[in-house]
Scaffold this motif. Sequence first.
Motif, PDB file in Angstrom:
ATOM      1  N   LEU A  52       0.818  -1.211   0.000  1.00  6.97           N
ATOM      2  CA  LEU A  52       0.000   0.000   0.000  1.00  6.97           C
ATOM      3  C   LEU A  52       0.855   1.265   0.000  1.00  6.97           C
ATOM      4  O   LEU A  52       0.345   2.361   0.212  1.00  6.97           O
ATOM      5  N   THR A  53       2.146   1.128  -0.256  1.00  3.01           N
ATOM      6  CA  THR A  53       3.056   2.268  -0.117  1.00  3.01           C
ATOM      7  C   THR A  53       2.812   3.371  -1.138  1.00  3.01           C
ATOM      8  O   THR A  53       3.215   4.511  -0.909  1.00  3.01           O
ATOM      9  N   THR A  54       2.154   3.071  -2.254  1.00  6.09           N
ATOM     10  CA  THR A  54       1.871   4.119  -3.240  1.00  6.09           C
ATOM     11  C   THR A  54       0.388   4.481  -3.297  1.00  6.09           C
ATOM     12  O   THR A  54      -0.072   5.106  -4.245  1.00  6.09           O
ATOM     13  N   VAL A  55      -0.354   4.113  -2.258  1.00  8.15           N
ATOM     14  CA  VAL A  55      -1.752   4.533  -2.145  1.00  8.15           C
ATOM     15  C   VAL A  55      -1.760   5.977  -1.653  1.00  8.15           C
ATOM     16  O   VAL A  55      -1.153   6.298  -0.629  1.00  8.15           O
ATOM     17  N   SER A  56      -2.439   6.846  -2.385  1.00  8.32           N
ATOM     18  CA  SER A  56      -2.468   8.270  -2.027  1.00  8.32           C
ATOM     19  C   SER A  56      -3.695   8.643  -1.192  1.00  8.32           C
ATOM     20  O   SER A  56      -3.708   9.694  -0.549  1.00  8.32           O
ATOM     21  N   PHE A  57      -4.712   7.788  -1.199  1.00 12.57           N
ATOM     22  CA  PHE A  57      -5.934   8.046  -0.437  1.00 12.57           C
ATOM     23  C   PHE A  57      -6.608   6.722  -0.146  1.00 12.57           C
ATOM     24  O   PHE A  57      -6.707   5.864  -1.025  1.00 12.57           O
ATOM     25  N   LEU A  58      -7.065   6.561   1.076  1.00 11.59           N
ATOM     26  CA  LEU A  58      -7.751   5.343   1.489  1.00 11.59           C
ATOM     27  C   LEU A  58      -8.933   5.766   2.356  1.00 11.59           C
ATOM     28  O   LEU A  58      -8.748   6.349   3.420  1.00 11.59           O
ATOM     29  N   ASP A  59     -10.152   5.492   1.869  1.00 12.37           N
ATOM     30  CA  ASP A  59     -11.328   5.860   2.666  1.00 12.37           C
ATOM     31  C   ASP A  59     -11.860   4.634   3.404  1.00 12.37           C
ATOM     32  O   ASP A  59     -11.251   3.562   3.384  1.00 12.37           O
ATOM     33  N   SER A  60     -13.004   4.790   4.046  1.00 14.85           N
ATOM     34  CA  SER A  60     -13.559   3.694   4.848  1.00 14.85           C
ATOM     35  C   SER A  60     -13.898   2.464   4.008  1.00 14.85           C
ATOM     36  O   SER A  60     -13.782   1.337   4.488  1.00 14.85           O
ATOM     37  N   GLY A  88       2.559   7.783   5.290  1.00 14.43           N
ATOM     38  CA  GLY A  88       1.758   7.813   4.073  1.00 14.43           C
ATOM     39  C   GLY A  88       0.281   7.675   4.384  1.00 14.43           C
ATOM     40  O   GLY A  88      -0.125   7.417   5.522  1.00 14.43           O
ATOM     41  N   ALA A  89      -0.513   7.843   3.345  1.00 14.19           N
ATOM     42  CA  ALA A  89      -1.969   7.858   3.490  1.00 14.19           C
ATOM     43  C   ALA A  89      -2.514   6.550   4.059  1.00 14.19           C
ATOM     44  O   ALA A  89      -3.342   6.556   4.974  1.00 14.19           O
ATOM     45  N   ALA A  90      -2.071   5.428   3.513  1.00 14.00           N
ATOM     46  CA  ALA A  90      -2.603   4.140   3.967  1.00 14.00           C
ATOM     47  C   ALA A  90      -2.229   3.878   5.421  1.00 14.00           C
ATOM     48  O   ALA A  90      -3.075   3.480   6.227  1.00 14.00           O
ATOM     49  N   ARG A  91      -0.960   4.098   5.761  1.00 13.02           N
ATOM     50  CA  ARG A  91      -0.516   3.869   7.141  1.00 13.02           C
ATOM     51  C   ARG A  91      -1.323   4.744   8.111  1.00 13.02           C
ATOM     52  O   ARG A  91      -1.813   4.262   9.126  1.00 13.02           O
ATOM     53  N   MET A  92      -1.451   6.025   7.787  1.00 11.43           N
ATOM     54  CA  MET A  92      -2.158   6.952   8.660  1.00 11.43           C
ATOM     55  C   MET A  92      -3.619   6.526   8.846  1.00 11.43           C
ATOM     56  O   MET A  92      -4.126   6.455   9.963  1.00 11.43           O
ATOM     57  N   THR A  93      -4.292   6.217   7.747  1.00 16.66           N
ATOM     58  CA  THR A  93      -5.702   5.833   7.812  1.00 16.66           C
ATOM     59  C   THR A  93      -5.894   4.550   8.608  1.00 16.66           C
ATOM     60  O   THR A  93      -6.769   4.472   9.470  1.00 16.66           O
ATOM     61  N   LEU A  94      -5.069   3.548   8.340  1.00 13.62           N
ATOM     62  CA  LEU A  94      -5.202   2.274   9.047  1.00 13.62           C
ATOM     63  C   LEU A  94      -4.915   2.434  10.542  1.00 13.62           C
ATOM     64  O   LEU A  94      -5.595   1.830  11.380  1.00 13.62           O
ATOM     65  N   GLN A  95      -3.941   3.251  10.890  1.00 18.12           N
ATOM     66  CA  GLN A  95      -3.661   3.475  12.307  1.00 18.12           C
ATOM     67  C   GLN A  95      -4.803   4.241  12.976  1.00 18.12           C
ATOM     68  O   GLN A  95      -5.172   3.935  14.107  1.00 18.12           O
ATOM     69  N   LEU A  96      -5.370   5.232  12.283  1.00 18.42           N
ATOM     70  CA  LEU A  96      -6.502   5.977  12.836  1.00 18.42           C
ATOM     71  C   LEU A  96      -7.706   5.075  13.071  1.00 18.42           C
ATOM     72  O   LEU A  96      -8.494   5.300  13.991  1.00 18.42           O
ATOM     73  N   CYS A  97      -7.845   4.056  12.234  1.00 20.42           N
ATOM     74  CA  CYS A  97      -8.969   3.109  12.351  1.00 20.42           C
ATOM     75  C   CYS A  97      -8.661   1.963  13.299  1.00 20.42           C
ATOM     76  O   CYS A  97      -9.465   1.039  13.418  1.00 20.42           O
ATOM     77  N   ALA A  98      -7.503   2.012  13.950  1.00 16.69           N
ATOM     78  CA  ALA A  98      -7.079   0.946  14.868  1.00 16.69           C
ATOM     79  C   ALA A  98      -7.056  -0.413  14.169  1.00 16.69           C
ATOM     80  O   ALA A  98      -7.495  -1.425  14.711  1.00 16.69           O
ATOM     81  N   PHE A  99      -6.548  -0.417  12.927  1.00 18.68           N
ATOM     82  CA  PHE A  99      -6.430  -1.660  12.165  1.00 18.68           C
ATOM     83  C   PHE A  99      -5.453  -2.590  12.882  1.00 18.68           C
ATOM     84  O   PHE A  99      -4.562  -2.139  13.602  1.00 18.68           O
ATOM     85  N   ARG A 100      -5.578  -3.860  12.649  1.00 19.72           N
ATOM     86  CA  ARG A 100      -4.719  -4.882  13.271  1.00 19.72           C
ATOM     87  C   ARG A 100      -3.239  -4.579  13.034  1.00 19.72           C
ATOM     88  O   ARG A 100      -2.740  -4.713  11.928  1.00 19.72           O
ATOM     89  N   GLU A 101      -2.531  -4.202  14.078  1.00 24.05           N
ATOM     90  CA  GLU A 101      -1.101  -3.883  13.980  1.00 24.05           C
ATOM     91  C   GLU A 101      -0.265  -5.104  13.605  1.00 24.05           C
ATOM     92  O   GLU A 101       0.792  -4.964  13.006  1.00 24.05           O
TER      93      GLU A 101
END
Length: 116
Positions: A52-60, A88-101
């Motif tokens: 996901l390193t080149t994902v620029s936007f990730l929504d719900s 990056g966008a994916a990392r930030m979004t997934l961390q904000l959503c408390a995705f499985r670390e």
Amino acid sequence: MTHQTDQWVTFSKFGDAELVSLTGEIDLANSAEIGRAIVKRINQAGKVLIDLTTVSFLDSAGVRLLDALVGDLSAHGTPTRLVVGERGAARMTLQLCAFREDVLTTDLDRAAAELR
């Protein structure tokens, strides 16, 4: 034949793992189509890396897609890692959503090593 999803998802191998590389914006407009393409391709994979390193936007919708993919692969005993980089966008979004670390990692080499 070029498919619509080719602009967002490509498939290759990284060692003995199936590598799914996502790029651009992953959102409600394309997440279902991307999900179908991924499921079709990785159905029989032994190990899966999703870059996901080149994902620029990730929504719900993108987060739900990743959650469903990781959950289904885990239920089938398929080791999976999401490569999100240092920032990056994916990392930030997934961390904000408390995705499985436990499935997030910073780079492909580390992800592949974790799947061994």
